[in-house]
Motif scaffolding. Structure first.
Motif, PDB file in Angstrom:
ATOM      1  N   ALA A 143       0.820  -1.214   0.000  1.00  0.00           N
ATOM      2  CA  ALA A 143       0.000   0.000   0.000  1.00  0.00           C
ATOM      3  C   ALA A 143       0.853   1.264   0.000  1.00  0.00           C
ATOM      4  CB  ALA A 143      -0.939  -0.015   1.203  1.00  0.00           C
ATOM      5  N   GLN A 144       2.156   1.125  -0.214  1.00  0.00           N
ATOM      6  CA  GLN A 144       3.051   2.281  -0.307  1.00  0.00           C
ATOM      7  C   GLN A 144       3.040   3.102   0.984  1.00  0.00           C
ATOM      8  OE1 GLN A 144       4.757   2.345  -3.321  1.00  0.00           O
ATOM      9  NE2 GLN A 144       3.570   0.477  -3.591  1.00  0.00           N
ATOM     10  N   LEU A 145       3.020   2.397   2.110  1.00  0.00           N
ATOM     11  CA  LEU A 145       2.971   3.114   3.387  1.00  0.00           C
ATOM     12  C   LEU A 145       4.315   3.080   4.129  1.00  0.00           C
ATOM     13  CD1 LEU A 145      -0.537   1.948   4.632  1.00  0.00           C
ATOM     14  CD2 LEU A 145       0.119   4.323   4.255  1.00  0.00           C
ATOM     15  N   GLN A 146       5.375   2.597   3.460  1.00  0.00           N
ATOM     16  CA  GLN A 146       6.666   2.474   4.159  1.00  0.00           C
ATOM     17  C   GLN A 146       7.157   3.826   4.667  1.00  0.00           C
ATOM     18  OE1 GLN A 146       6.069   1.801   0.968  1.00  0.00           O
ATOM     19  NE2 GLN A 146       7.299   0.083   0.219  1.00  0.00           N
ATOM     20  N   GLU A 147       6.999   4.831   3.808  1.00  0.00           N
ATOM     21  CA  GLU A 147       7.495   6.156   4.185  1.00  0.00           C
ATOM     22  C   GLU A 147       6.755   6.677   5.428  1.00  0.00           C
ATOM     23  OE1 GLU A 147       6.897  10.597   3.513  1.00  0.00           O
ATOM     24  OE2 GLU A 147       5.949   9.301   2.023  1.00  0.00           O
ATOM     25  N   GLN A 148       5.431   6.402   5.469  1.00  0.00           N
ATOM     26  CA  GLN A 148       4.626   6.815   6.621  1.00  0.00           C
ATOM     27  C   GLN A 148       5.091   6.101   7.880  1.00  0.00           C
ATOM     28  OE1 GLN A 148       3.364   6.618   3.633  1.00  0.00           O
ATOM     29  NE2 GLN A 148       2.515   8.673   3.497  1.00  0.00           N
ATOM     30  N   MET A 149       5.440   4.821   7.707  1.00  0.00           N
ATOM     31  CA  MET A 149       5.871   4.040   8.857  1.00  0.00           C
ATOM     32  C   MET A 149       7.066   4.678   9.541  1.00  0.00           C
ATOM     33  SD  MET A 149       3.904   1.561   9.273  1.00  0.00           S
ATOM     34  CE  MET A 149       4.936   0.564  10.321  1.00  0.00           C
ATOM     35  N   GLU A 150       7.912   5.308   8.728  1.00  0.00           N
ATOM     36  CA  GLU A 150       9.072   5.961   9.323  1.00  0.00           C
ATOM     37  C   GLU A 150       8.686   7.296   9.941  1.00  0.00           C
ATOM     38  OE1 GLU A 150      11.920   6.088   6.116  1.00  0.00           O
ATOM     39  OE2 GLU A 150      11.658   3.918   5.864  1.00  0.00           O
ATOM     40  N   GLN A 169       1.912   1.240  15.596  1.00  0.00           N
ATOM     41  CA  GLN A 169       1.099   1.459  16.794  1.00  0.00           C
ATOM     42  C   GLN A 169       0.607   2.893  16.909  1.00  0.00           C
ATOM     43  OE1 GLN A 169       0.081  -1.159  18.186  1.00  0.00           O
ATOM     44  NE2 GLN A 169       1.497  -2.322  16.902  1.00  0.00           N
ATOM     45  N   THR A 170       0.838   3.684  15.874  1.00  0.00           N
ATOM     46  CA  THR A 170       0.370   5.071  15.912  1.00  0.00           C
ATOM     47  C   THR A 170      -1.154   5.112  15.901  1.00  0.00           C
ATOM     48  OG1 THR A 170       2.293   5.664  14.632  1.00  0.00           O
ATOM     49  CG2 THR A 170       0.555   7.316  14.796  1.00  0.00           C
ATOM     50  N   LEU A 171      -1.678   5.909  16.817  1.00  0.00           N
ATOM     51  CA  LEU A 171      -3.127   6.080  16.869  1.00  0.00           C
ATOM     52  C   LEU A 171      -3.538   7.028  15.750  1.00  0.00           C
ATOM     53  CD1 LEU A 171      -5.284   5.054  18.867  1.00  0.00           C
ATOM     54  CD2 LEU A 171      -5.200   7.309  19.914  1.00  0.00           C
ATOM     55  N   ILE A 172      -4.480   6.625  14.916  1.00  0.00           N
ATOM     56  CA  ILE A 172      -4.935   7.528  13.864  1.00  0.00           C
ATOM     57  C   ILE A 172      -6.413   7.824  14.051  1.00  0.00           C
ATOM     58  CG2 ILE A 172      -3.205   6.849  12.166  1.00  0.00           C
ATOM     59  CD1 ILE A 172      -5.205   4.979  10.943  1.00  0.00           C
ATOM     60  N   GLY A 173      -6.899   8.771  13.268  1.00  0.00           N
ATOM     61  CA  GLY A 173      -8.322   9.093  13.338  1.00  0.00           C
ATOM     62  C   GLY A 173      -8.574  10.307  14.191  1.00  0.00           C
ATOM     63  N   THR A 174      -9.847  10.494  14.535  1.00  0.00           N
ATOM     64  CA  THR A 174     -10.264  11.748  15.142  1.00  0.00           C
ATOM     65  C   THR A 174      -9.487  12.107  16.394  1.00  0.00           C
ATOM     66  OG1 THR A 174     -12.024  10.452  16.094  1.00  0.00           O
ATOM     67  CG2 THR A 174     -12.611  11.911  14.289  1.00  0.00           C
ATOM     68  N   ARG A 175      -9.120  11.102  17.198  1.00  0.00           N
ATOM     69  CA  ARG A 175      -8.425  11.463  18.410  1.00  0.00           C
ATOM     70  C   ARG A 175      -6.950  11.063  18.371  1.00  0.00           C
ATOM     71  NH1 ARG A 175     -11.726   8.496  21.797  1.00  0.00           N
ATOM     72  NH2 ARG A 175     -12.646   7.947  19.815  1.00  0.00           N
ATOM     73  N   ILE A 207      -4.322  11.948   9.561  1.00  0.00           N
ATOM     74  CA  ILE A 207      -3.596  11.572   8.357  1.00  0.00           C
ATOM     75  C   ILE A 207      -4.345  12.043   7.112  1.00  0.00           C
ATOM     76  CG2 ILE A 207      -2.527   9.615   9.525  1.00  0.00           C
ATOM     77  CD1 ILE A 207      -4.351   7.772   7.987  1.00  0.00           C
ATOM     78  N   SER A 208      -3.610  12.174   6.028  1.00  0.00           N
ATOM     79  CA  SER A 208      -4.194  12.779   4.826  1.00  0.00           C
ATOM     80  C   SER A 208      -5.149  11.805   4.140  1.00  0.00           C
ATOM     81  CB  SER A 208      -3.086  13.161   3.858  1.00  0.00           C
ATOM     82  OG  SER A 208      -2.562  12.002   3.256  1.00  0.00           O
ATOM     83  N   GLY A 209      -5.940  12.351   3.226  1.00  0.00           N
ATOM     84  CA  GLY A 209      -6.900  11.533   2.490  1.00  0.00           C
ATOM     85  C   GLY A 209      -6.217  10.413   1.726  1.00  0.00           C
ATOM     86  N   MET A 244      -9.239  24.776   2.804  1.00  0.00           N
ATOM     87  CA  MET A 244      -8.877  26.172   3.130  1.00  0.00           C
ATOM     88  C   MET A 244      -7.374  26.392   3.017  1.00  0.00           C
ATOM     89  SD  MET A 244     -10.281  28.996   4.084  1.00  0.00           S
ATOM     90  CE  MET A 244     -11.738  29.309   3.134  1.00  0.00           C
ATOM     91  N   ASN A 245      -6.979  27.485   3.533  1.00  0.00           N
ATOM     92  CA  ASN A 245      -5.585  27.838   3.336  1.00  0.00           C
ATOM     93  C   ASN A 245      -4.643  27.088   4.266  1.00  0.00           C
ATOM     94  OD1 ASN A 245      -6.342  29.811   1.427  1.00  0.00           O
ATOM     95  ND2 ASN A 245      -7.070  31.043   3.140  1.00  0.00           N
ATOM     96  N   THR A 246      -5.042  27.026   5.514  1.00  0.00           N
ATOM     97  CA  THR A 246      -4.193  26.276   6.433  1.00  0.00           C
ATOM     98  C   THR A 246      -4.983  25.089   6.927  1.00  0.00           C
ATOM     99  OG1 THR A 246      -4.921  27.933   7.983  1.00  0.00           O
ATOM    100  CG2 THR A 246      -2.612  28.005   7.331  1.00  0.00           C
ATOM    101  N   ALA A 247      -4.382  23.957   6.809  1.00  0.00           N
ATOM    102  CA  ALA A 247      -5.099  22.741   7.131  1.00  0.00           C
ATOM    103  C   ALA A 247      -5.215  22.560   8.641  1.00  0.00           C
ATOM    104  CB  ALA A 247      -4.405  21.545   6.524  1.00  0.00           C
TER     105      ALA A 247
END
Lengths: 597, 646
Positions: free
Chosen positions: A467-474, A481-487, A491-493, B1-4
């Motif tokens: 999934a080309q996520l190696q760079e993110q892993m670093e 174990q990084t918590l992602i999402g609202t709290r 992370i980007s779309g 927007m301008n700043t994320a």
């Protein structure tokens, strides 16, 4: 109403011991508590030289403490203390159980409503917006219902018993004075009920003023560019001044009403004091009642005030709770769209998937999203679904995942209608990557494992690479174990889309559905990702909703959708030759790739 | 927007002491009313203290009368004496009646005064907070767009509203209750001491114990209370997330997992909640028990004193049955302030935190600085120039515009073209001076943009966002932005010019029709016409048009284009174009990509170049050529495209 009571009673089926405890302890407490004034009467009679007599059922205690060598008053105070200790223990148990049950029922109601949503289809989620559902499961449950469901009911029960025993005890002292003393108390119930609706109205009005202030601020802050561009700052300041002044008025009005009512609550029963002094005093002067009786009436009056509020609260809150129960029942009784009626079994190594004259539309006269769609896909093939926005591709995807069932026709796996297959084992062979990559507030790893529990660590690492996520892993602070999402980490779309792909592959699906799922990636990453996907896709039967020219070229079969029907089908070269619509779509994709590349 | 990313809150920017110093001046104008309030409070307290005294009187009158009758039966059998006793009893009855009346008056006066005091105080509190909120709002209106980029609307709302409210609570509830409770305690203690100091000491003896209980209770529940709130917020967030993800959950067969997740969230909250509530129960019952212990002690000691004093008023100890009952009544009220104190503490903490945040906000002075002696810019006569203008929203190397040079001459129609995020709207933002450029110079008719008065500057421009931002209010207010200078005639003629009159006439209350949230009762085309009308009413010299990205049916589109043509006539315009038809006749087209102008010229020239513009043009042509059909088929009512939304 009966339905709602049954619904409520059902909640107690798991809590019979607590229920029994409350039913038994409440009258015991009422008896013990209401004896208090009688002991005070005994004490006051003995100090004012009257003939001090305990109620007959306390005689044994009197002789017992006197046998211990206590004086008349010392003995009475000891009895007073014993009852105080008994009340303390019983009431802690009783009130504690009630508080516990309130919380427990809040949990139960919320869980029950939530559980019932897990089988609901898109029709349900279109009917009830998320915010609405959340309100029902939090505000209705926690603020309105849970208190009433236990405390509201059992305080009412307690109040009735307290009033009952209190009246009984008072009547043994003097019937006429009982009548005088108690007259103002029922007035409290009526006042409570009348005023609480009136108060609600004032508070509704106030609430609407508060909302207006808030929406004005919201509009001003969100529309700041327009306001500044047209130099309207001054006008908005004036507008806000006007609105907030109006609100000030509403606030004061509400406080006026509320204070007036609170004064009634806290002072009406003092009118009872006045009556006791007036009539009871006169009787005490002439010796018709004793000083102890006089004191006992004052004390009774004081402890009978709160039960009145509980009775009023039961009647008012009961009405509100009935509304909340109705709102929860609405969720729980909603008929699910897709029902599991398995009669057959899923062949994991199937040969074909067929759509046979499938039509789907919402409701009776709803627009048909797809109409009379027929096609066959063989194991291991890759099918590209192509068409404009709204042409019916996503409906095909939803039918494939059995989020919805066809209104007419059937979807078949090896000739067997999906509706006859066990829902869970059918979905087990599907890997689905939605257009909107919905992830959950969990660790990165758990989000991937959401697809399949039995993925090994090796699998996960492979998926990360794919999934080309190696760079993110670093880059991510805690890697997998990084918590992602609202709290967690925002992370980007594009990153979300890649996680969603890893998630779908983690379950090693037989059918892979990719719904336009790389749109947020930059061109280079997208290229790499598809190259990696191409290596694993031959093992699966794939459905790809796509704008990518390369995917269209590679597909074994392209289904060209237009306005809910299959306008044409074939390979890329065939369609390019004969379909104008396809040519147009293809060229547009080509250009898009050039412009964004 | 301008700043994320929104900036983190710097709550602690203002120390508590500074915040309090900010609060005092707000109270100053109300000094007189506060004094009146204090007087009212004293009266109400006095009435509360008087009640038990009257009960004591009544009891002792009855005791005395009984003693006379007992005497009459035992020692004085003669008829004349009996008559004397009867007179005594008669006067006792009268005294009793007077007592009852006095009691009636005392509680009616008490209730009325308390009512008046509360309302009066609420008015003071409302006045203080209303003016504080206005100050906040006025202050915010003056801050720059950059500030609003960094602070989400929700946060600003909670600053003004929630923090403002917790401050008001501090004023009208807490401070008052503390003052009233202190008055009440003083009053009751005085009365008790006058009655009997030994019994008073018995009451006071439990105070340390009660204080310890309150302290323990506080220490135990406050952190749990906060945790419950946090866990409830987690449940809210969890519900939202899981409900939104339900389709995924179902396809992945994870219903059991999320049920379990909900179960865990629920249980976590339940545990803390149960702990808090059970400790509540323990605390209040213990306090009640303590109260009964004190009452028992006072009764025991008091009763013995009464007996030793041979039961008559005015005896050695001076303790009577009435005094004992008065003590019981005082003890019941004596514990009230303690109950209250246990609830008030965290409100105080909240209010302090709120005050600190509010005053930090008021101290923030992020604004576009106006020149000390601004140059008048009567009218746009010649040219707007950007020379090597660079700009970064985040004040770092992340440039939204890089060394941009351009000219807009009077009467020209200039189009900005390029992919989203390329820097087109930044140019408009700089022209309106929403931000100040980082490097380079912007001049209008040769004058530096920063030397021109801000209102003067903005008055020359009309900003047309075709995806119009609609304010809550009616159609009229949304067109005129409540500018008094706009007459009805002007409004009517303007809407006619942009052909908005046709749909407005069809609305139930024409110009007075309320606009639904986000313009739900207006079609997309109607909203676009409204935005034209808004710009037209202000009759600006230069139009800044951000074209709508969404499209409408061909018929409406034609009407909109026609209206737009009328709007643009005779004006200088800068257009962020999404549709080719709007810019075919532009004098200048600037193709912007990654903050730089990569191509410039008119349509024919750029097309001939065969560069980026040519591709964009072809793409847009295809889109607009085909999309009208698509929209006719999919123009989604929120419920009809149900299958595709999730």
């Amino acid at each position: 109403m009966w339905q709602k009571i049954k619904w409520l009673a059902q909640a107690y089926s798991d809590y019979k011991p607590q229920l029994a405890l409350m039913i038994i302890l409440t009258p015991i407490h009422a008896v013990v508590f209401m004896i208090n004034p009688l002991i005070l009467k005994y004490i006051f009679d003995s100090i004012s030289g009257d003939d001090a007599r305990m109620p007959s059922y306390l005689k044994f205690m009197e002789s017992w403490v006197q046998s211990l060598g206590f004086s008349q008053i010392g003995g009475a105070v000891l009895i007073l203390m014993l009852f105080a200790i008994a009340t303390l223990m019983i009431y802690i148990a009783l009130q504690g159980t009630r508080a516990y049950m309130n919380m427990r029922l809040e949990w139960y109601f919320r869980q029950r409503a939530f559980d019932s949503t897990t089988v609901m289809g898109p029709d349900f989620f279109n009917r009830f917006r998320t915010g609405d559902l959340v309100t029902r499961m939090t505000d209705d449950v926690a603020e309105k219902l849970s208190w009433f469901a236990c405390s509201g009911i059992f305080r009412f029960y307690e109040a009735i018993l307290l009033v009952g025993f209190g009246l009984f005890n008072m009547l043994t002292l003097d019937a006429r004075l009982t009548l005088y003393t108690m007259t103002p108390l029922p007035v409290l119930i009526v006042v409570y009920m009348l005023t609480s609706t009136k108060l609600d109205k004032r508070f509704d009005w106030l609430q609407s003023r508060i909302s207006l202030v808030n929406s004005t601020m919201e509009a001003a802050f969100s529309g700041m560019r327009v306001i500044k561009a047209y130099s309207r700052e001054k006008a908005w300041r004036a507008k806000f001044a006007k609105i907030i002044t109006e609100r000030r008025g509403a606030e004061i009005k509400a406080v006026r009403a509320w204070s007036a009512i609170e004064m009634l609550y806290t002072h009406i029963w003092q009118f009872g004091f006045f009556l006791v002094v007036l009539f009871g005093g006169a009787m005490a002067v002439t010796g018709a009642i004793t000083i102890g009786d006089f004191v006992a009436f004052l004390v009774f009056l004081r402890i009978m005030v709160y039960p009145m509020f509980d009775i009023g609260a039961f009647l008012v809150k009961g009405r509100q709770s009935a509304v909340s129960i109705g709102r929860l029942q609405e969720i729980e009784t909603f008929p699910p769209m897709v029902v599991n009626h398995a009669t057959d079994t899923v062949t994991v190594d199937f040969e074909t998937i067929n759509f046979e004259q499938v039509t789907f539309g919402y409701g009776e006269q709803g627009r048909e999203a797809v109409h009379d769609v027929t096609f066959q896909v063989n194991r291991g093939e890759t099918v590209a679904l192509v068409g404009r926005v709204g042409s019916g591709k996503s409906t095909i995807v939803n039918l494939l995942t059995r989020t919805i069932d066809p209104t007419q026709g059937s979807v078949r796996l090896d000739g067997r209608d999906l509706r006859t297959l066990p829902l869970e084992s059918y979905r087990d062979i599907i890997g689905y990557v939605p257009q909107e990559p919905i992830l959950f507030s969990e660790t990165l790893e758990n989000n991937i494992r959401f697809g399949g529990d039995d993925a090994s660590d090796d699998d996960i690492n492979q998926l990360i690479a794919l999934a080309q996520l190696q760079e993110q892993m670093e880059r991510f602070p805690k890697g997998l174990q990084t918590l992602i999402g609202t709290r967690g980490l925002n992370i980007s779309g594009g990153e979300k889309q890649r996680v969603a792909i890893a998630r779908a592959l983690a379950r090693k699906p037989k059918i892979l559905i990719l719904d336009d799922c790389t749109s947020a990636l930059d061109a280079r990453t997208e290229e790499h990702l598809w190259a990696a996907l191409d290596e694993v896709m031959p093992d699966m039967t794939c459905f790809v909703v796509t704008h990518r020219t390369k995917e269209m070229q590679k597909a074994d079969q392209i289904l060209l959708f237009d306005d809910g029907v299959i306008a044409d089908r074939g390979t890329h070269n065939e369609l390019l030759e004969r379909s104008e619509l396809y040519r147009e779509l293809y060229e547009r994709s080509e250009l898009e790739e050039q412009v964004s590349g | 927007m301008n700043t994320a990313y929104f900036q983190d809150e710097q709550e602690n920017a203002i120390p508590a002491r500074t915040a309090f110093r900010g609060l005092l001046p707000l109270l100053k104008p109300h000094r007189k009313r506060l004094v009146i309030n204090l007087v009212l409070m004293i009266i109400a307290t006095a009435m509360a203290v008087v009640g038990p005294i009257l009960i004591q009187q009544a009891t002792d009158i009855a005791v005395a009368a009984n003693n006379y009758s007992n005497l009459s039966e035992a020692a004085l059998p003669s008829s004349s004496a009996a008559t004397a006793v009867e007179t005594l009893v008669g006067s006792a009855s009268t005294a009793m009646m007077l007592c009852a009346l006095a009691f009636l008056i005392s509680f009616i006066v008490g209730a009325s005064v308390e009512y008046a005091q509360r309302v009066h105080l609420e008015i003071v509190g409302q006045d203080v907070i209303t003016s504080l909120k206005r100050r906040c709002f006025d202050h915010l209106m003056g801050l720059s767009i950059a500030f609003f980029d960094k602070n989400p609307v929700g946060r600003l709302l909670s600053r003004v509203e929630s923090d403002g409210e917790s401050l008001r609570q501090l004023f009208t509830n807490i401070v008052v209750m503390v003052v009233r409770d202190i008055l009440l305690l003083i009053g009751m203690l005085t009365a008790m001491f006058i009655y009997n100091w030994q019994l008073t000491l018995v009451v006071l003896a439990v105070s340390p114990l009660a204080a310890v209980l309150v302290w323990l209770y506080q220490r135990y529940t406050t952190p749990r209370f906060l945790q419950v709130r946090k866990f409830m917020a987690d449940i809210l967030a969890g519900l939202t997330e899981l409900l939104q993800g339900m389709p995924i959950v179902q396809v992945f067969n994870r219903q059991d997992t999320i049920k379990q997740r909900m179960w865990d969230l629920n249980r976590r909250k339940f545990r803390k909640d149960a702990e808090t509530h059970v400790s509540n129960v323990m605390f209040f019952n213990s306090m009640y028990f303590l109260q009964r212990v004190v009452i028992a002690a006072v009764v025991l000691i008091g009763a013995n004193m009464v007996l030793r004093g041979v039961g008559a008023a005015g005896a050695e100890d001076g303790v009577t049955a009435g005094i004992v009952i008065a003590f019981i009544m005082y003890i019941e009220r004596f514990f009230e302030p303690i109950y209250r104190a246990s609830e008030e503490l965290h409100i105080v903490q909240q209010a302090i935190a709120g005050a600190r945040r509010i005053f930090a906000l008021l101290k923030n002075n992020e604004r576009i600085v106006e020149a000390a002696t601004p140059t008048r810019w009567e009218s746009f006569e010649d040219v707007i120039k950007f020379e090597d203008v660079s700009f970064s929203y985040s004040n770092d190397d992340n440039y939204a515009l890089k060394d941009v040079t351009l000219e807009i001459r009077k009467g020209e129609k200039v189009a900005l073209v390029g992919m989203t995020g390329g820097g087109k709207s930044t140019i408009i933002n700089l022209l309106l001076r929403f931000y100040d450029r980082t490097r380079g110079s912007i001049t209008l008719d040769g004058v530096d943009i920063r030397d021109i008065g801000i209102n003067d500057l903005r008055a020359k421009f009309g900003l047309v966002l075709q995806d119009i931002f609609l304010f809550p209010g009616n159609i009229r207010e949304n067109i005129t932005l409540e500018h008094e200078g706009v007459t009805d005639e002007l409004l009517q003629s303007t809407t006619k010019i942009v052909t908005a009159d046709r749909f407005i006439d069809r609305l139930p209350e024409r110009f007075d029709t309320e606009v639904a949230e986000r313009g739900g009762n207006l079609s997309r085309g109607e909203r676009q016409l409204l935005s034209f009308a808004r710009a037209m009413v202000f009759n600006p010299q230069i139009l800044l048009l951000d074209e709508a990205t969404s499209s409408v049916d061909p018929d409406t589109e034609r009407r909109i284009q026609a209206a737009l043509k009328r709007l643009l006539k005779g004006r200088t315009s800068v257009i962020i174009a999404h549709r080719l038809s709007t810019i075919l006749d532009a004098d200048k087209i600037l193709v912007i990509r990654n903050g730089e102008i990569i191509e410039r010229g008119n349509h024919a020239e750029l097309l001939a170049q065969g560069g980026y513009y040519e591709k964009l043009f072809r793409l847009q042509f295809m889109k607009s050529g085909s999309e009208t059909e698509i929209n006719a088929a999919t123009d989604p009512e929120p419920d009809s495209d149900a299958v595709t939304v999730r």
